[in-house]
Write an enzyme that holds these catalytic residues in place. Structure first.
Site, PDB file in Angstrom:
ATOM      1  N   GLU A   1       0.863  -1.171   0.000  1.00 17.33           N
ATOM      2  CA  GLU A   1       0.000   0.000   0.000  1.00 17.33           C
ATOM      3  C   GLU A   1       0.906   1.230   0.000  1.00 17.33           C
ATOM      4  OE1 GLU A   1      -2.835   0.233   3.195  1.00 17.33           O
ATOM      5  OE2 GLU A   1      -3.505   2.207   2.511  1.00 17.33           O
TER       6      GLU A   1
ATOM      7  N   ARG B   1       5.096 -12.832   9.644  1.00 18.63           N
ATOM      8  CA  ARG B   1       5.811 -11.620   9.288  1.00 18.63           C
ATOM      9  C   ARG B   1       7.114 -11.526  10.066  1.00 18.63           C
ATOM     10  NH1 ARG B   1       1.846  -7.691   8.937  1.00 18.63           N
ATOM     11  NH2 ARG B   1       3.300  -5.979   9.115  1.00 18.63           N
TER      12      ARG B   1
ATOM     13  N   LYS C   1       3.868   0.484   9.918  1.00 18.88           N
ATOM     14  CA  LYS C   1       3.985   1.715   9.148  1.00 18.88           C
ATOM     15  C   LYS C   1       3.424   2.897   9.930  1.00 18.88           C
ATOM     16  CE  LYS C   1       2.997   0.015   4.991  1.00 18.88           C
ATOM     17  NZ  LYS C   1       2.290   0.019   3.724  1.00 18.88           N
TER      18      LYS C   1
HETATM   19  P1  ATP Z   1       1.149  -2.004   7.959  1.00 15.65           P
HETATM   20  O1  ATP Z   1       0.049  -2.876   8.482  1.00 15.65           O
HETATM   21  O2  ATP Z   1       2.216  -1.675   8.953  1.00 15.65           O
HETATM   22  O3  ATP Z   1       0.650  -0.790   7.207  1.00 15.65           O
HETATM   23  P2  ATP Z   1       1.204  -3.762   5.782  1.00 15.65           P
HETATM   24  O4  ATP Z   1       1.601  -5.138   6.025  1.00 15.65           O
HETATM   25  O5  ATP Z   1      -0.248  -3.522   5.641  1.00 15.65           O
HETATM   26  O6  ATP Z   1       1.879  -2.871   6.876  1.00 15.65           O
HETATM   27  P3  ATP Z   1       1.602  -3.382   3.015  1.00 15.65           P
HETATM   28  O7  ATP Z   1       2.179  -2.235   2.278  1.00 15.65           O
HETATM   29  O8  ATP Z   1       0.194  -3.712   2.782  1.00 15.65           O
HETATM   30  O9  ATP Z   1       1.898  -3.115   4.534  1.00 15.65           O
HETATM   31  O10 ATP Z   1       2.499  -4.652   2.781  1.00 15.65           O
HETATM   32  C1  ATP Z   1       2.782  -5.178   1.515  1.00 15.65           C
HETATM   33  C2  ATP Z   1       3.187  -6.613   1.630  1.00 15.65           C
HETATM   34  O11 ATP Z   1       4.311  -6.763   2.481  1.00 15.65           O
HETATM   35  C3  ATP Z   1       2.064  -7.439   2.216  1.00 15.65           C
HETATM   36  O12 ATP Z   1       1.887  -8.597   1.433  1.00 15.65           O
HETATM   37  C4  ATP Z   1       2.531  -7.767   3.603  1.00 15.65           C
HETATM   38  O13 ATP Z   1       2.059  -9.010   3.990  1.00 15.65           O
HETATM   39  C5  ATP Z   1       4.064  -7.737   3.463  1.00 15.65           C
HETATM   40  N1  ATP Z   1       4.663  -7.356   4.741  1.00 15.65           N
HETATM   41  C6  ATP Z   1       4.462  -6.229   5.426  1.00 15.65           C
HETATM   42  N2  ATP Z   1       5.122  -6.245   6.602  1.00 15.65           N
HETATM   43  C7  ATP Z   1       5.791  -7.418   6.646  1.00 15.65           C
HETATM   44  C8  ATP Z   1       6.659  -8.043   7.602  1.00 15.65           C
HETATM   45  N3  ATP Z   1       6.990  -7.452   8.749  1.00 15.65           N
HETATM   46  N4  ATP Z   1       7.144  -9.262   7.310  1.00 15.65           N
HETATM   47  C9  ATP Z   1       6.832  -9.853   6.151  1.00 15.65           C
HETATM   48  N5  ATP Z   1       6.025  -9.339   5.217  1.00 15.65           N
HETATM   49  C10 ATP Z   1       5.499  -8.132   5.452  1.00 15.65           C
HETATM   50 MG    MG Z   2      -1.609  -3.917   4.033  1.00 15.39          MG
END
Ligand code: ATP
Ligand code: MG
Length: 565
Positions: A37, A264, A274
């Protein structure tokens, strides 16, 4: 280096793919996607997902789409869209000609909403957000059906159209799936599919839409439209999988990708959400998203990490379904191992103390030819000047030395790295008693050979004063002083654990003149001090800025031992 020779580590996801290929599922295709995102910069947790998804596409001759999951326009912007592409590329991955956006599918998503309505599987609901929450029930109690659940197909179609046309205000109506208000899985209790958002300008679609689809509706459909075979996501989406499948089973989807979840990455001494990273930036606890203390890819790059080291880290931590909190030492060891092999050696004095070699002729300088790497002759040599005045590090002289101190002491000898043995004859102090200068003499017979009849154990680094370049050096340390700032103590805010010493700036360092031509991001080992790179953002002006990437040894290991006790 080792990476290419090592067989790719396997994991349960690759095993699922192997089985699918053996059964000729998906006609033998492997298509994955990485769906960030654009509401922040990518971090090391994203790197785990990138290496997994793009790595699988590479190894199975498949494809990985880069797709922006851009359905929350009020939090997203083009800066993030651009930084994400830069960071994925920097990590070494390609996504082909097309960058995908979920917003490319807004028209198709709307049509699938209409299809669900026509099938009696979606309805327009007038409950507000609080009421929807109230009606939803709890883990122990089933929910109650919305009073609008039984609207006719015709009425729903008409209302959905009018919603799209902008006739209703934010929150006045939503489109919901009609699934099961008594389901033990709360995600299936008539989840919201669309909400109204007026007055936001979307970075891709501008003002074309006043309704935006929810993630749980958008994601499976985007996957299906792109022909994704394996939709890999993190474990918090496990409970959403039945909804992912329900959506695809109830629309005329071109295919039905398989959602697979993994745990994760959590890393010690930092935070990864984030929301929190945004807070650190907006509240000024760090200098920006690319502050070298941040766990962002941009921060790691500016700190001097290499793509190879980040990929190696992702390989080492592996992919499983179990919760984990990875030690920071693992990441640091990856970069240390990489830089030890690849970075040329230089001499830099971080806390300068002037030494006058009184026995050395005043008008003389020598050029010494010295190796760039002790083990790798291929890295060649360079010339460094030597003269009567040099700088050494303050810590390499002790007036009253502790036991086993092997460096310079009054009347004692030490070897200058790549140069002569010197003896300290006299200490010069200012009127506060501070040592400001040492007077030494050199043994001219000790260039490149041991002194006659005595052993000199210590070797220290130095730079020639006349040619030295003044530099600023930033010593970075961990951003938090607690291994788990997020979960340290009930009721404590993670920011209370910010490490006050995470940045120390040394403004009057002396570096060897060869470093004056370093390029931004170029890495070096400053002998006996650690690995450093020229800061990307500070190359102009007359004083270069070097960032410490990592120390030579794991200085935290001792601290952690004590914490465990
Ligand atoms: P946040 O919830 O902090 O905003 P997010 O996981 O929603 O983070 P995205 O930009 O949607 O952030 O993440 C893109 C991809 O990266 C998703 O498929 C997510 O599962 C993966 N991802 C994000 N954080 C991690 C992590 N700590 N370890 C592994 N994969 C991750
Ligand atoms: Mg997300």
């Amino acid at each position: 280096m080792s990476q290419e020779q090592n067989p790719k580590p396997t994991n349960f996801i690759r095993q699922i793919i192997d089985k699918d290929l053996a059964a000729n599922k998906n006609d033998g295709r492997v298509v994955t996607r990485f769906p960030p995102e654009p509401n922040g910069y990518l971090h090391i947790g994203h790197a785990k997902s990138i290496v997994l998804n793009f790595g699988i596409a590479q190894d199975y001759q498949g494809h990985c789409n880069l797709r922006f999951d851009d359905t929350n326009p009020h939090k997203e912007n083009v800066e993030f869209v651009e930084s994400i592409q830069k960071d994925v590329k920097w990590l070494g991955y390609e996504w082909g000609d097309k960058v995908y956006f979920a917003s490319d599918y807004f028209e198709q998503l709307y049509a699938f909403g209409v299809e669900l309505i026509k099938k009696g599987k979606a309805f327009v609901c007038d409950l507000n957000a609080d009421q929807i929450r109230e009606y939803r029930g709890t883990l122990k109690e089933p929910g109650k059906p919305s009073p609008f659940r039984d609207r006719s197909v015709e009425e729903n179609l008409e209302l959905f159209k009018r919603i799209r046309d902008g006739e209703f205000a934010d929150g006045e109506k939503v489109l919901r799936a009609k699934i099961d208000m008594a389901s033990p899985n709360i995600n299936l209790r008539d989840p919201t599919l669309y909400r109204i958002r007026h007055g936001v300008i979307h970075h891709q679609t501008g003002e074309a839409w006043c309704i935006y689809p929810m993630y749980d509706f958008t994601h499976p459909i985007s996957d299906a439209l792109e022909g994704i075979t394996h939709s890999i996501c993190t474990l918090e989406f496990e409970d959403h999988r039945p909804l992912y499948d329900w959506i695809l089973d109830n629309i005329s989807a071109p295919c039905h990708p398989q959602q697979i979840e993994f745990s994760r990455l959590n890393l010690q001494y930092t935070v990864m959400s984030k929301r929190k990273l945004t807070e650190l930036v907006s509240e000024g606890h760090v200098e920006g998203w690319d502050d070298p203390r941040m766990p962002t890819i941009a921060g790691l790059r500016r700190r001097g990490f290499t793509p190879a080291a980040v990929r190696e880290f992702c390989d080492r931590i592996g992919v499983t379904k179990s919760d984990n909190l990875v030690e920071m030492g693992v990441l640091e060891d990856c970069i240390r191992t990489d830089l030890n092999e690849t970075s040329p050696r230089r001499m830099a004095v971080l806390h300068p103390l002037k030494v006058v070699i009184t026995s050395y002729p005043e008008d003389q300088t020598e050029e010494l030819e010295v190796a760039n790497h002790p083990q790798d002759e291929g890295m060649g040599t360079r010339k460094i000047p030597f003269g009567r005045e040099i700088y050494i590090d303050r810590a390499d002289f002790e007036e009253v030395p502790p036991k086993k101190y092997k460096r310079l002491i009054p009347g004692g000898e030490v070897r200058l790295r790549n140069s002569y043995v010197i003896r300290c004859d006299e200490i010069i102090k200012d009127n506060h008693g501070e040592i400001i200068e040492l007077h030494c003499s050199h043994d001219p017979d000790t260039m490149g050979k041991n002194p006659e009849g005595r052993k000199v154990k210590g070797v220290i680094h130095w730079v020639a004063a006349a040619q030295a370049v003044e530099a600023e050096v930033r010593l970075y340390d961990r951003l938090f002083s607690h291994p788990n700032p997020d979960g340290a103590k009930e009721g404590k805010d993670y920011k209370e654990y910010l490490n006050p010493d995470s940045l120390r700036t040394l403004t009057h360092c002396y570096i060897e003149s060869n470093l004056a031509t370093a390029k931004p991001g170029e890495q070096f080992q400053f002998e006996r001090e650690g690995y450093f790179c020229l800061d990307e953002a500070h190359i102009s002006g007359n004083r270069p800025v070097f960032n410490r990437t990592v120390t030579l040894r794991d200085t935290w290991a001792k601290v952690e031992q004590q914490v465990k006790k």
